[in-house]
Design an enzyme around this catalytic site. Structure first.
Site, PDB file in Angstrom:
ATOM      1  CB  THR A  16      -0.907   0.013   1.243  1.00 25.58           C
ATOM      2  OG1 THR A  16      -1.721  -1.146   1.200  1.00 25.58           O
ATOM      3  CG2 THR A  16      -1.778   1.237   1.288  1.00 25.58           C
ATOM      4  CG  HIS A  17       2.503   2.758  -2.946  1.00 24.40           C
ATOM      5  ND1 HIS A  17       3.847   2.660  -2.686  1.00 24.40           N
ATOM      6  CD2 HIS A  17       2.204   1.753  -3.787  1.00 24.40           C
ATOM      7  CE1 HIS A  17       4.345   1.648  -3.346  1.00 24.40           C
ATOM      8  NE2 HIS A  17       3.374   1.080  -4.024  1.00 24.40           N
ATOM      9  CB  VAL A  18       0.568   6.361   2.895  1.00 23.88           C
ATOM     10  CG1 VAL A  18      -0.190   7.469   3.586  1.00 23.88           C
ATOM     11  CG2 VAL A  18       0.389   5.048   3.627  1.00 23.88           C
ATOM     12  CG  ASN A  56      -1.569   6.014  -4.233  1.00 25.80           C
ATOM     13  OD1 ASN A  56      -0.718   6.875  -4.368  1.00 25.80           O
ATOM     14  ND2 ASN A  56      -1.622   5.238  -3.174  1.00 25.80           N
TER      15      ASN A  56
END
Length: 88
Positions: A16-18, A56
């Site tokens: 997961t990319h915050v 995103n």
């Protein structure tokens, strides 16, 4: 070591990319930084990273973040150093 906590499987969340927090925009009333990642209220502060994105896209944000860093660095070197202040 396990990737589960009870019935919760953490594997899908390991990539997961915050993002968000210092949203980029053209209006200081609805964003934190301008298109050069310059904080509206503090002209000598630049914030570069995925925090500039409101969400995103469909892919990993690393490439876009790198391009944004290059764009910001170029503006710092070619414009801000010669004439400090808000970049437009």
């Amino acid at each position: 070591m396990t990737d589960t906590i009870g019935d919760f499987d953490s594997v899908p969340y390991q990539s997961t990319h915050v993002s968000g927090g210092t949203i980029m925009g053209s209006d200081p009333s609805s964003s934190v930084v301008n298109k050069y990642c310059q904080v509206w209220s503090v002209p000598n502060l630049f914030v570069v990273g995925a925090s500039n994105f409101p969400q995103n896209g469909g892919y990993n944000p690393t490439g876009t973040g790198g391009a944004l860093a290059f764009h910001t660095a170029d503006a710092l070197v070619t414009r801000f150093v010669n004439s400090p202040g808000m970049l437009t």
